[in-house]
Write a protein that holds these residues in place. Structure first.
Motif, PDB file in Angstrom:
ATOM      1  N   VAL A 245      16.211 -15.521  -3.041  1.00 37.76           N
ATOM      2  CA  VAL A 245      16.419 -14.296  -3.817  1.00 37.76           C
ATOM      3  C   VAL A 245      17.550 -14.487  -4.819  1.00 37.76           C
ATOM      4  O   VAL A 245      17.441 -14.097  -5.990  1.00 37.76           O
ATOM      5  N   GLN A 246      18.644 -15.088  -4.380  1.00 33.05           N
ATOM      6  CA  GLN A 246      19.784 -15.288  -5.274  1.00 33.05           C
ATOM      7  C   GLN A 246      19.455 -16.255  -6.405  1.00 33.05           C
ATOM      8  O   GLN A 246      19.976 -16.134  -7.516  1.00 33.05           O
ATOM      9  N   ALA A 247      18.549 -17.195  -6.146  1.00 34.02           N
ATOM     10  CA  ALA A 247      18.146 -18.153  -7.179  1.00 34.02           C
ATOM     11  C   ALA A 247      16.961 -17.647  -7.998  1.00 34.02           C
ATOM     12  O   ALA A 247      16.456 -18.368  -8.866  1.00 34.02           O
ATOM     13  N   GLN A 248      16.520 -16.411  -7.703  1.00 32.37           N
ATOM     14  CA  GLN A 248      15.361 -15.821  -8.391  1.00 32.37           C
ATOM     15  C   GLN A 248      14.124 -16.713  -8.255  1.00 32.37           C
ATOM     16  O   GLN A 248      13.336 -16.885  -9.187  1.00 32.37           O
ATOM     17  N   ASN A 249      13.955 -17.252  -7.063  1.00 35.69           N
ATOM     18  CA  ASN A 249      12.807 -18.113  -6.776  1.00 35.69           C
ATOM     19  C   ASN A 249      11.753 -17.277  -6.044  1.00 35.69           C
ATOM     20  O   ASN A 249      11.726 -17.213  -4.815  1.00 35.69           O
ATOM     21  N   PHE A 250      10.889 -16.626  -6.822  1.00 40.08           N
ATOM     22  CA  PHE A 250       9.918 -15.694  -6.248  1.00 40.08           C
ATOM     23  C   PHE A 250       8.491 -16.183  -6.489  1.00 40.08           C
ATOM     24  O   PHE A 250       8.222 -16.935  -7.435  1.00 40.08           O
ATOM     25  N   GLN A 251       7.588 -15.724  -5.627  1.00 40.02           N
ATOM     26  CA  GLN A 251       6.158 -15.971  -5.785  1.00 40.02           C
ATOM     27  C   GLN A 251       5.416 -14.644  -5.592  1.00 40.02           C
ATOM     28  O   GLN A 251       5.049 -14.296  -4.468  1.00 40.02           O
ATOM     29  N   PRO A 252       5.223 -13.874  -6.661  1.00 38.98           N
ATOM     30  CA  PRO A 252       4.521 -12.585  -6.521  1.00 38.98           C
ATOM     31  C   PRO A 252       3.117 -12.788  -5.960  1.00 38.98           C
ATOM     32  O   PRO A 252       2.341 -13.599  -6.479  1.00 38.98           O
ATOM     33  N   CYS A 253       2.802 -12.080  -4.884  1.00 44.09           N
ATOM     34  CA  CYS A 253       1.521 -12.251  -4.196  1.00 44.09           C
ATOM     35  C   CYS A 253       0.868 -10.902  -3.927  1.00 44.09           C
ATOM     36  O   CYS A 253       1.550  -9.906  -3.674  1.00 44.09           O
ATOM     37  N   LEU A 254      -0.448 -10.917  -3.944  1.00 47.45           N
ATOM     38  CA  LEU A 254      -1.243  -9.726  -3.662  1.00 47.45           C
ATOM     39  C   LEU A 254      -2.110 -10.001  -2.443  1.00 47.45           C
ATOM     40  O   LEU A 254      -2.746 -11.054  -2.345  1.00 47.45           O
ATOM     41  N   LEU A 255      -2.129  -9.064  -1.496  1.00 48.41           N
ATOM     42  CA  LEU A 255      -2.935  -9.194  -0.285  1.00 48.41           C
ATOM     43  C   LEU A 255      -4.181  -8.333  -0.412  1.00 48.41           C
ATOM     44  O   LEU A 255      -4.092  -7.153  -0.756  1.00 48.41           O
ATOM     45  N   SER A 256      -5.335  -8.917  -0.128  1.00 50.31           N
ATOM     46  CA  SER A 256      -6.589  -8.166  -0.206  1.00 50.31           C
ATOM     47  C   SER A 256      -7.434  -8.451   1.025  1.00 50.31           C
ATOM     48  O   SER A 256      -7.385  -9.544   1.598  1.00 50.31           O
ATOM     49  N   GLY A 257      -8.215  -7.446   1.430  1.00 51.05           N
ATOM     50  CA  GLY A 257      -9.065  -7.574   2.600  1.00 51.05           C
ATOM     51  C   GLY A 257     -10.363  -8.285   2.286  1.00 51.05           C
ATOM     52  O   GLY A 257     -10.649  -8.653   1.145  1.00 51.05           O
ATOM     53  N   ALA A 258     -11.182  -8.452   3.324  1.00 51.89           N
ATOM     54  CA  ALA A 258     -12.468  -9.138   3.154  1.00 51.89           C
ATOM     55  C   ALA A 258     -13.397  -8.365   2.234  1.00 51.89           C
ATOM     56  O   ALA A 258     -14.276  -8.944   1.585  1.00 51.89           O
ATOM     57  N   ASP A 259     -13.214  -7.029   2.155  1.00 47.85           N
ATOM     58  CA  ASP A 259     -14.048  -6.205   1.289  1.00 47.85           C
ATOM     59  C   ASP A 259     -13.539  -6.151  -0.147  1.00 47.85           C
ATOM     60  O   ASP A 259     -14.092  -5.445  -0.989  1.00 47.85           O
ATOM     61  N   GLY A 260     -12.464  -6.904  -0.429  1.00 49.99           N
ATOM     62  CA  GLY A 260     -11.910  -6.929  -1.780  1.00 49.99           C
ATOM     63  C   GLY A 260     -10.889  -5.848  -2.045  1.00 49.99           C
ATOM     64  O   GLY A 260     -10.263  -5.832  -3.110  1.00 49.99           O
ATOM     65  N   ALA A 261     -10.698  -4.929  -1.098  1.00 50.45           N
ATOM     66  CA  ALA A 261      -9.729  -3.847  -1.288  1.00 50.45           C
ATOM     67  C   ALA A 261      -8.309  -4.403  -1.236  1.00 50.45           C
ATOM     68  O   ALA A 261      -7.985  -5.226  -0.376  1.00 50.45           O
ATOM     69  N   LEU A 262      -7.472  -3.954  -2.169  1.00 49.37           N
ATOM     70  CA  LEU A 262      -6.084  -4.417  -2.228  1.00 49.37           C
ATOM     71  C   LEU A 262      -5.267  -3.688  -1.173  1.00 49.37           C
ATOM     72  O   LEU A 262      -5.274  -2.462  -1.101  1.00 49.37           O
ATOM     73  N   LYS A 263      -4.547  -4.450  -0.349  1.00 55.21           N
ATOM     74  CA  LYS A 263      -3.846  -3.876   0.796  1.00 55.21           C
ATOM     75  C   LYS A 263      -2.339  -3.792   0.606  1.00 55.21           C
ATOM     76  O   LYS A 263      -1.712  -2.824   1.009  1.00 55.21           O
ATOM     77  N   ASP A 264      -1.733  -4.825   0.018  1.00 47.40           N
ATOM     78  CA  ASP A 264      -0.275  -4.873  -0.050  1.00 47.40           C
ATOM     79  C   ASP A 264       0.143  -5.911  -1.078  1.00 47.40           C
ATOM     80  O   ASP A 264      -0.693  -6.637  -1.625  1.00 47.40           O
TER      81      ASP A 264
END
Length: 587
Positions: A245-264
């Protein structure tokens, strides 16, 4: 959603690179709890969205279209007065908090350069956007908080601005390994993820579960049951996350279910869900948030609109059912009218035997067995002839009522059948345009304006949504209507007379057209089309659903019928399987 302080630090770092030094050209407030700042600068341009909506408080660049309010709210007018044309000097986050300050330099009404701060507090239901002057006084705010709403902290124009009270926790980014060790010793048997959430500020439940999983292989292992190896692993993961976090080393990720619905979503890869959710990485936080909340808002709007029209439709169905029940009860009463005609005949035949003013009389019943008599109640105010006429009049009235009620009941049942088809299409609708078309169909039906699909579209209006399309074995194409207007369009305008028409038997459902332009389909293809007709119907939850099919030339519009209502002949029946159709087409 995990828009926690750590996630926010990634967003702020990304926005700072793009927007620092940018000029604020335009300010919009499209909704009560949303702001759009149009920024233009040497490092990039775009629209900065600030939302304090419940469950969707966030800050990011957006590319999604947005309608402006016809009349700008007062807060928007104040922002335009103090910030329009200003330059963004800094975009900073309060360490460990979900509070971001945008510092602008702009000219006041006297032409002097002033600094103004736009403070964005993105803290769930307590979220707010506050405009503060150089002296720290509040000029205006999106949500005003008076003494009655909060005795601890008021947010009102004219008051000095104070930061929200800090939580009684250790700031995660400032925490030492000794703080973590002390927390573990005082765990009291709490699950590890809950212990981390309660002990450190800046962490979301999702991040706490991930830390626990990476350290122990479980998300909720009791903290006092950790082995020495697991404690060391936790310290390692804890410090590694701080460093990232302090080094701003991030990997933005999206979680989706088997039905394609976005979860988190998250700022780091999430592994504790295993194969339950799939992970999609994004290059920027703004693109991630745009994608997630666009889907969420669209789904929410879809459900709200469907719920509204389903309620409206159900009210019509319930009202019509009550009306039919009453009419059928009245119709049942007309079936005894023949006895009235017989009473009239008996009174007419025995007028000389009836004394004037009698309330009842016993007369020979020549409709019964030989020698039988019948007691007839009379109106003493009427003569015998008038009493006979009264019986005939009531008989004629009930006879006319039977014909009229039978007609009304037939109309009502046809209307009810039509409303059930609309309800079925509404329940299966999966986009706003389809729901809007169904809503328009209901509105036109209520006003008596049942136009054909082609003739009903005015010049300049948007084109109707397209039907569903599937490719079957051998390259055959199948079209599936998504509402009654589409059903009419497919059957009577799109389909060729030699094509096959499918529909679930005696139930609401879609018109399914199997195109025969590439030749005569094999039985396997007919079965696949029948499976789709069963799937896109009100019987989709069952199995072995009877589906009728025939050539399109044998399908006729019901005379004076409503959209989607047809009659057909020379048909055959197949048993359709919705589950088989789902597997075949991966639905």
């Amino acid at each position: 959603m995990p828009f926690d302080a750590l996630f926010m630090s990634g967003v702020v770092g990304e926005l700072s690179k793009t927007l620092t030094g940018a000029r604020l050209n335009k300010i919009q407030q499209p909704a009560r709890d949303e702001l759009l700042l149009h920024m233009h600068g040497p490092n990039g341009s775009g629209r900065l969205l600030i939302s304090i909506a419940t469950g969707a408080a966030r800050l990011h660049m957006t590319e999604l279209p947005c309608e402006n309010a016809p009349t700008p709210p007062m807060f928007c007018m104040v922002l335009r007065k103090h910030l329009s044309g200003g330059r963004l000097l800094a975009l900073e986050q309060i360490p460990g908090e979900r509070v971001v300050t945008l510092t602008f330099s702009s000219l006041d009404e006297m032409g002097e350069m002033r600094q103004r701060k736009l403070v964005c507090e993105l803290m769930g239901r307590l979220s707010n956007v506050i405009l503060v002057d150089e002296d720290g006084r509040i000029l205006d705010c999106m949500r005003k908080v008076d003494f009655e709403m909060s005795q601890k902290r008021q947010v009102l124009p004219g008051l000095f601005y104070h930061l929200p009270p800090a939580p009684d926790k250790v700031n995660f980014l400032e925490a030492a390994t000794a703080d973590l060790a002390a927390l573990l010793q005082e765990s009291g048997g709490k699950p590890l993820d809950r212990l981390l959430l309660d002990g450190f500020s800046g962490l979301s439940p999702l991040v706490c579960r991930e830390l626990a999983f990476l350290s122990t292989g479980q998300v909720d292992k009791p903290a006092d049951a950790l082995t020495e190896h697991e404690q060391n692993a936790l310290i390692k993961q804890f410090t590694a996350l701080q460093g990232a976090v302090q080094a701003q080393n991030f990997q933005p990720c999206l979680l989706s279910g088997a039905d394609g619905a976005l979860k988190d979503y998250s700022f780091l890869p999430v592994t504790h869900y295993g194969s339950l959710y799939s992970l999609t990485e994004f290059r920027s936080f703004s693109k991630l948030l745009d994608t997630f909340y666009h889907a969420q808002i669209t789904t929410s709007a879809l459900e709200q609109k469907r719920k509204y029209w389903r309620k409206t439709l159900q009210q019509q169905i319930d009202r019509l059912n009550r009306k039919l029940t009453l009419q059928e009860s009245e119709l049942e009463q007309t079936k005894d009218r023949e006895s009235l005609r017989r009473l009239g005949d008996i009174v007419n035949a025995c007028i000389g035997q009836i004394p004037k003013g009698a309330t009842q009389v016993e007369l020979p019943d020549f409709y019964g067995e030989e020698g039988a008599t019948i007691t007839i109640k009379l109106d003493p105010a009427l003569s015998p002839q008038q009493n006979a006429a009264r019986f005939y009049k009531e008989y004629t009235k009930l006879k006319s009522a039977e014909a009229h009620l039978s007609h009304l009941i037939a109309q009502g049942k046809e209307e009810l059948s039509y409303l059930y088809t609309v309800a079925d299409a509404l329940d299966r609708s999966d986009d706003l345009k389809t729901i809007d078309e169904i809503a328009q169909e209901l509105t036109d039906h209520k006003t008596g304006r049942n136009t054909t699909p082609e003739k009903g579209r005015k010049k300049g209006t948007s084109r109707p949504s397209a039907p569903l399309s599937f490719t079957l074995h051998g390259g055959f194409t199948v079209w599936v209507g998504r509402n009654n207007r589409q059903n009419d369009q497919l059957t009577f305008y799109t389909a060729d007379k030699k094509d096959y028409w499918f529909h679930v038997k005696d139930r609401p459902g879609s018109h399914v057209i199997l195109s025969c332009r590439s030749g005569e389909p094999e039985p396997e293809v007919l079965q696949q089309a029948a499976d789709l007709a069963a799937l896109y119907s009100s019987a989709a939850q069952g199995d072995k659903i009877p589906v009728d099919y025939t050539r399109v030339r044998f399908v006729k519009k019901t005379p004076g019928g409503k959209p989607g209502m047809v009659i057909y002949n020379k048909y055959k029946t197949l048993l359709g399987s919705p589950d088989r159709a789902k597997k075949e087409h991966k639905l």
